[in-house]
Design an enzyme around this catalytic site. Structure first.
Site, PDB file in Angstrom:
ATOM      1  N   LYS A 264       0.864  -1.179   0.000  1.00 19.75           N
ATOM      2  CA  LYS A 264       0.000   0.000   0.000  1.00 19.75           C
ATOM      3  C   LYS A 264       0.898   1.226   0.000  1.00 19.75           C
ATOM      4  O   LYS A 264       1.731   1.407   0.881  1.00 19.75           O
ATOM      5  CB  LYS A 264      -0.923   0.009   1.222  1.00 19.75           C
ATOM      6  CG  LYS A 264      -2.028  -1.039   1.144  1.00 19.75           C
ATOM      7  CD  LYS A 264      -3.090  -0.841   2.214  1.00 19.75           C
ATOM      8  CE  LYS A 264      -4.199  -1.866   2.053  1.00 19.75           C
ATOM      9  NZ  LYS A 264      -5.285  -1.694   3.064  1.00 19.75           N
ATOM     10  N   ALA A 368       2.722  -5.877   3.609  1.00 19.44           N
ATOM     11  CA  ALA A 368       2.130  -6.813   4.562  1.00 19.44           C
ATOM     12  C   ALA A 368       2.213  -8.225   3.998  1.00 19.44           C
ATOM     13  O   ALA A 368       1.890  -8.452   2.824  1.00 19.44           O
ATOM     14  CB  ALA A 368       0.683  -6.442   4.853  1.00 19.44           C
ATOM     15  N   ASP A 437     -14.058   1.708   9.440  1.00 23.74           N
ATOM     16  CA  ASP A 437     -14.305   1.015   8.174  1.00 23.74           C
ATOM     17  C   ASP A 437     -14.293  -0.509   8.319  1.00 23.74           C
ATOM     18  O   ASP A 437     -13.829  -1.212   7.442  1.00 23.74           O
ATOM     19  CB  ASP A 437     -13.245   1.448   7.150  1.00 23.74           C
ATOM     20  CG  ASP A 437     -13.581   1.007   5.742  1.00 23.74           C
ATOM     21  OD1 ASP A 437     -14.770   0.981   5.397  1.00 23.74           O
ATOM     22  OD2 ASP A 437     -12.647   0.669   4.985  1.00 23.74           O
ATOM     23  N   ASP A 457      -7.003  -5.376   6.591  1.00 24.72           N
ATOM     24  CA  ASP A 457      -7.379  -4.129   5.910  1.00 24.72           C
ATOM     25  C   ASP A 457      -7.618  -2.986   6.902  1.00 24.72           C
ATOM     26  O   ASP A 457      -8.749  -2.607   7.195  1.00 24.72           O
ATOM     27  CB  ASP A 457      -8.628  -4.360   5.059  1.00 24.72           C
ATOM     28  CG  ASP A 457      -8.768  -3.314   3.959  1.00 24.72           C
ATOM     29  OD1 ASP A 457      -7.827  -2.515   3.779  1.00 24.72           O
ATOM     30  OD2 ASP A 457      -9.817  -3.271   3.293  1.00 24.72           O
TER      31      ASP A 457
END
Length: 576
Positions: A264, A368, A437, A457
């Site tokens: 990410k 990750a 979220d 996530d």
């Protein structure tokens, strides 16, 4: 005249002798009183015993409120910051080298270009610290992180793991899928891939996969963390393709030894708060949030988030030049200031206006570790009962019904087993890091309902430090149920010698990207302490409600998963 002088001298000498004898007598009395008092420092076993008993006997909610109030009143500039140089007894001086490193990190973190290869020797040194948590030789002062991880609560005896409790088969005598691997593509060509029955010959990613059990992703103080972190942050990347699904840009990075990680990229500065006019489902994902979430999950004793490490990635040589994803390759361009950028294809923020750019080629990112492929270990996705409406105008059912948890408790799989308290654990994690979220969670199919929840996530965490979101704690507020082990860990992290913000600062300082800038700002670390107080106060209110309804006892609030706690206390009691 001579006789008078001699007599006066004799008087002075006698006075001096008397004064000397008096002082000697006084010192003798004082020294005897000092020797009668024992000044020996308590042994670690005595300290742990005292802490264990205090966690049960003391009302920590009120105490934490007072401690946090005094901490909050302290001017930010006067607070102790570098806890990696602090033991449980007090602060130590920052070394000159660390002071220089901190100054450099601050300069780079504010947008200045770093001079020299920050991702070479410094990165490698920090990877080693990450894996071992900076363990010092015996006899030296322990950091708060070391003291926390050596505490009996983190080292309680666990039942043996049976063969059916391992996620994958553990016989890797052949290069087949017998040990949970897909047959290799020999074109990748890893010279070190000579694997046999010995786990020492397995690459770090395979040891991680083979170490996943019914109860956790990896064991406490896992020796595999150091080589795994080194692979994620330093090993050569041989492939980079965009990950399908999801709302924002993510890449799958492959290594020569067949390991894979999810990347990410950095999309905004660490200190940049989420715009208050944005809805929770419109926020950017943060690379540092993924890294910090892994560390927080480990500090809480959960171990339910795959290891995540920071890395400086070369956008050209490690993505653009090696990608086989033609859709991704078409999105690369050079910005007006000669930075290499790309934006990929996704639901949100994949456009030239929201491109990811190197400086000019170096890009901060989180990597990750990927879980075993779903063809080898299938996972089930569960809709969270407290999922938000993801609407600008509608409220979810739980936001309108204060007794909503009564319905959840009657619904499988929350009506038996540990699923409800597992979800409360995840709720506490999300509240501490401000993650709104959490619409779904996953479990490994093999273990059915008797297993832990995967906390995956976490990119939208740590968006705001100035405000807290109490609605995240609604499951705990409505259900009033929590594991005893979780509550004990939270109370331990509320004590000054194990303060959550200090432990997190210490843990994050071992990540390779700390050489560029701290992963979390001081304001985010302070917010962790503040939110921890809120969690403990919520549990206290639940216990008070329980007592007002049913008298003494908190059986309906505390799920007792520490049945041998009294035995543990006796075990650490010093003899005599």
């Amino acid at each position: 005249m001579r006789w008078y002088t001699r007599r006066r001298s004799r008087t002075v000498c006698l006075s001096l002798v008397v004064a000397s004898l008096s002082l000697h007598l006084l010192l003798t009395v004082l020294s005897r009183s000092v020797y009668q008092n024992h000044c020996d420092a308590p042994s670690p076993r005595q300290t742990h015993l005292h802490t264990l008993r205090a966690l049960v006997d003391t009302n920590y909610t009120s105490r934490m409120s007072d401690n946090h109030a005094s901490y909050a009143k302290t001017p930010p500039g006067t607070r102790k910051v570098n806890s990696s140089h602090m033991d449980s007894n007090g602060p130590q001086k920052m070394s000159e080298k660390d002071a220089v490193t901190t100054k450099m990190a601050v300069k780079v973190g504010h947008g200045h270009k770093a001079e020299g290869p920050v991702d070479s020797l410094t990165m490698t040194e920090r990877v080693g610290k990450f894996g071992s948590m900076g363990i010092k030789p015996m006899g030296s002062g322990m950091s708060k992180l070391e003291a926390l991880f050596s505490h009996p609560l983190y080292n309680m005896p666990t039942p043996p793991i049976h063969e059916d409790d391992w996620l994958l088969k553990r016989d890797c005598s052949e290069k087949t899928d017998a040990c949970g691997m897909i047959l290799y593509d020999s074109d990748i060509g890893d010279d070190s891939a000579h694997w046999n029955r010995s786990s020492d010959s397995h690459p770090p990613w395979l040891r991680f996969h083979l170490g996943i059990s019914r109860w956790q992703l990896y064991p406490h103080l896992d020796p595999n963390m150091a080589p795994l972190a080194q692979q994620l942050s330093t090993h050569r990347i041989v492939s980079a393709v965009q990950k399908s699904g999801g709302t924002q840009l993510k890449l799958v990075m492959s290594f020569p030894n067949y390991g894979q990680a999810i990347l990410k990229p950095m999309k905004q500065e660490r200190d940049e708060e989420t715009n208050f006019n944005l809805y929770y489902f419109s926020d950017f994902e943060r690379h540092n949030a993924e890294i910090a979430a892994f560390h927080l999950d480990r500090v809480l004793g959960y171990r339910r988030i795959p290891p995540a490490v920071g890395r400086l990635v070369d956008v050209v040589t490690e993505i653009k030049d090696i990608t086989t994803d033609h859709k991704l390759a078409r999105t690369f361009f050079t910005s007006p200031v000669n930075n290499v950028c790309f934006y990929g294809q996704c639901s949100y923020y994949c456009s030239t206006e929201h491109a990811v750019c190197g400086r000019p080629q170096n890009l901060e990112a989180s990597l990750a570790m990927m879980l075993p492929d779903t063809s080898l270990a299938t996972r089930r996705s569960w809709r969270s009962p407290w999922k938000r409406s993801y609407s600008r105008s509608k409220l979810a059912v739980w936001e309108k019904d204060p007794d909503y948890c009564d319905t959840v408790k009657k619904t499988p799989p929350y009506n038996k087993g540990t699923r409800l308290v597992d979800l409360i654990d995840m709720t506490i994690l999300d509240f501490l890091m401000g993650n709104m979220d959490r619409h779904h969670y996953e479990t490994f199919d093999k273990f059915g309902n008797n297993t832990f929840l995967l906390h995956l996530d976490n990119g939208r965490a740590f968006g705001r430090h100035s405000t807290d979101e109490p609605s995240i704690l609604t499951p705990l507020e409505q259900c009033c149920r929590i594991r005893r082990s979780t509550l004990l860990h939270l109370r331990l992290l509320s004590l000054p010698q194990y303060r959550l913000s200090d432990v997190m600062r210490d843990s994050l300082s071992h990540d390779p990207l700390f050489s560029v800038a701290p992963l979390l700002s001081e304001l985010h670390l302070s917010a962790l302490d503040r939110r921890l107080v809120t969690v403990l106060q919520t549990v206290s209110r639940c216990q008070e409600r329980q007592r007002s309804r049913h008298g003494e006892g908190d059986d309906d609030v505390i799920y007792d998963d520490v049945t041998d706690y009294e035995t543990l206390v006796k075990h650490v009691t010093p003899a005599g």
